[in-house]
Motif scaffolding. Structure first.
Motif, PDB file in Angstrom:
ATOM      1  N   THR A   1      -1.779  -0.673  -3.968  1.00  9.02           N
ATOM      2  CA  THR A   1      -2.704   0.450  -4.044  1.00  9.02           C
ATOM      3  C   THR A   1      -1.987   1.700  -3.560  1.00  9.02           C
TER       4      THR A   1
ATOM      5  N   THR B   1      -3.495   3.897  -1.742  1.00 10.39           N
ATOM      6  CA  THR B   1      -4.133   4.215  -0.465  1.00 10.39           C
ATOM      7  C   THR B   1      -3.139   4.070   0.689  1.00 10.39           C
TER       8      THR B   1
ATOM      9  N   THR C   1      -1.599   2.874   4.078  1.00 10.67           N
ATOM     10  CA  THR C   1      -1.652   1.528   4.632  1.00 10.67           C
ATOM     11  C   THR C   1      -2.519   1.460   5.894  1.00 10.67           C
TER      12      THR C   1
ATOM     13  N   ALA D   1       0.857  -1.192   0.000  1.00  8.64           N
ATOM     14  CA  ALA D   1       0.000   0.000   0.000  1.00  8.64           C
ATOM     15  C   ALA D   1       0.885   1.231   0.000  1.00  8.64           C
ATOM     16  N   ARG D   2       0.325   2.329  -0.363  1.00  7.90           N
ATOM     17  CA  ARG D   2       1.048   3.591  -0.518  1.00  7.90           C
ATOM     18  C   ARG D   2       2.452   3.367  -1.046  1.00  7.90           C
TER      19      ARG D   2
ATOM     20  N   LEU E   1      -6.864  -2.542   5.405  1.00 12.97           N
ATOM     21  CA  LEU E   1      -6.484  -2.602   3.999  1.00 12.97           C
ATOM     22  C   LEU E   1      -5.753  -3.910   3.682  1.00 12.97           C
TER      23      LEU E   1
END
Lengths: 366, 366
Positions: free
Chosen positions: B224, B226, B228, B193-194, B232
């Motif tokens: 993604t 988005t 973390t 994530a991120r 998620l």
DNA sequence: GTCGTTGCTGGTAGCGCTGTCAACGTTCCT
DNA sequence: AGGAACGTTGACAGCGCTACCAGCAACGAC
């Protein structure tokens, strides 16, 4: 162009003033109170500053004006998630303002806090954010004597130095215990680590609620001075179980401990919530995705930091808020770990956020 | 309860000097270079300062000496646990030194970083700590031109601006994947994530290790932009499973995601590690007490912050370290979630820390 | 017309500290 | 013994900015 500069070639206010054809003091005023200038000079100074890429020298400004544009922040810990949320709020609110944040870590010591306070105040900060309401007498006196706005954060109490924003940890703990009572729990243990004043007040709230119900017993309480951790949650819970095998619920002073308790239950094959209910405190993000999802008391940490800094900046700029004391309250977020005693604690889909019952209470403090 | 303005009993250096019976400049030297004074005067000034409770005026010092005693720190996030550990190290190391920390948050934006850098440099900081090696061209130029020591932290790369301390995320990811290969895993997914530069390099390491083994497939990677979170982790893992039902392991870009994956496995009644192995990254505290305990790649975050600040301060004081680039390495901490495929994944006692096999590797970088 | 009043501008005088350099006394060398 | 070298100390002059107050024009009230 006979513009003279410092040997380092730095652009001073004098250079800007010269280019703009005004006196240095007028240029100075442009940066502090543009409205006081006529439109003509204002635009002249503005474009001169931009052309030269002028950046004010903060040290000179601080020396001459006898005040800084620094907001001092004293918090007990950098590690604790709770404070990182508060800090984020503070930094977010300070961004865009002309104030910068000076952070210091008291390590949960009010003597260290006193020392840092002395240091901070000597630099004449524009404002101060301090954690909690338990300062030393000396610190208290310094705060009262300080000629800058001050916000106390994290909790509220009867006697603010200046402004105050937080919630009642006592009431929040009582609400958590009340929730467990509602769920039919009676033998409710308390697990706490690093008993700072706020955790202590949560314990007090727990004790009073238990006593009110005639259920309090000293052996239900397990605490330690050790810093909190998930692992510690498991260890303290182990102690608690040894003392009180008939336990039917645990109220944890924070979410890390609660997670540790959950893992320890899993290790021991204790069903949660069927055998033991778990309630945490703070409602960190992971509480909603644990299995089972974990009940917790939600506190508005980011909002607290943000509002504290906003209030402070407003007060510095002379616009004092109508309310000096702000109670942000709390919410008991009821999740599987303390509710569905006889239902499936392992649903096949995520229960995160699914129809959580929220109990919102403004905390009343004496 | 109004804020009363106390007549500031301002103790200046002059007062201290007078009480000590020396000239102001001698008193000044006492605070900057005590060794330059004779023992007699040194003790006299010392006791005079203590008696009067003298605290130097930093603004005046900064103005007169044309430099500040401020260390600027630029990090991408205040929320992320990883950075709070680093920060704690930085603050700890700065304590006791005469330097104070000025912190700013780039929010993972290199443009924001450039802006903040410009702001910082205008105030002539004593030193600078910046995160990572991916600055804008403009930022890079400013850093190279800055006349103060600079430390880049969190990772190491081929072309340091000045000093550098970190480890190879690429190698660390390869080591994690290698560990999973050793455990007989083949269909190893990646969850991230991120995707900041460091996470990206972990992904690169994963991809290269998988390709080396001829096992890489694009669908094994779920990422993604988005931020973390534990939640998620569960969601991304769900996606991954849908794409690749035969998955036998997941390498998570950080520990929060790993915990989310663990919870999601529990929800779906997927046995860990029997069906699926989990490996996280950073080795946060809770990894050791999860059930099963979670394998992770340990990184020395606190040490990194501490050493960065220490190196920086030494360099400011003119003692440059012999090594400008420091590789702190990493360790794959092997725990139940990726090892005991056919053993009991729910032992009755805590497996935390119990005979963990540690694989230590200095990260090699080009 | 005289006297304030207001709005804008500028001059003067530092804020508290340190860089620079000169002036000591003392010791060591030749 | 004379001088250099060293260690220690102090006088002076700002660092870049703003507080304070004075000045001055424009304006209205009496």
């Amino acid at each position: 162009m006979g513009r003279k500069r410092t040997k380092s070639g730095k652009i001073r206010l004098a250079e800007v003033a010269e280019l703009a054809g005004v006196s240095p003091i007028t240029a100075s005023r442009f940066f502090r109170n543009p409205e006081a200038l006529s439109v003509a000079k204002r635009t002249r100074v503005e474009s001169a500053a931009k052309e030269l890429g002028y950046v004010p020298n903060l040290a000179a400004r601080a020396l001459a004006s006898q005040r800084t544009e620094v907001i001092g922040v004293l918090i007990p810990s950098l590690t604790n998630n709770v404070f990182s949320d508060v800090l984020r709020g503070i930094y977010d609110a300070s961004e865009g303002s002309r104030y910068s944040i000076q952070l210091s870590n008291t390590r949960y010591s009010i003597l260290q806090e006193e020392k840092l306070l002395r240091l901070f105040l000597a630099q004449k900060p524009a404002g101060l954010i301090v954690t909690g309401i338990d300062q030393t007498t000396e610190s208290r006196a310094m705060l009262e004597a300080a000629d800058c706005p001050i916000v106390q954060i994290m909790e509220i109490g009867p006697d603010p130095v200046d402004m105050m924003i937080g919630f009642s940890h006592y009431d929040a703990a009582r609400a958590a215990v009340a929730h467990l009572f509602e769920q039919g729990r009676r033998r409710i243990g308390f697990v706490g680590a690093r008993m700072d004043p706020r955790v202590q007040r949560r314990l007090d709230g727990y004790v009073s609620a238990m006593k009110d119900a005639g259920l309090f017993e000293q052996r239900l309480v397990v605490t330690t001075a050790t810093p909190t951790s998930v692992t510690l949650g498991g260890a303290l819970f182990t102690d608690l179980l040894a003392r009180e095998p008939d336990l039917d619920a645990v109220f944890c002073a924070n979410d890390d401990l609660a997670l540790g308790v959950l893992f320890e239950c899993r290790r021991r094959e204790i069903a949660v919530p069927d055998q033991i209910a778990i309630v945490g405190f703070n409602d960190l993000e992971f509480m909603a995705s644990a299995v089972p999802t974990l009940t917790s008391v939600r506190t508005n940490r980011y909002e607290m930091g943000r509002t504290a800094a906003t209030m402070l900046i407003e007060a510095i700029d002379g616009r004092r808020p109508e309310q000096a004391v702000l109670d942000l309250g709390f919410k008991v977020i009821e999740r599987q770990s303390s509710t569905s005693r006889h239902s499936d604690s392992r649903p096949s889909t995520s229960g995160a956020g699914a129809a959580n019952k929220m109990v919102a209470l403004p905390s009343s403090h004496d």
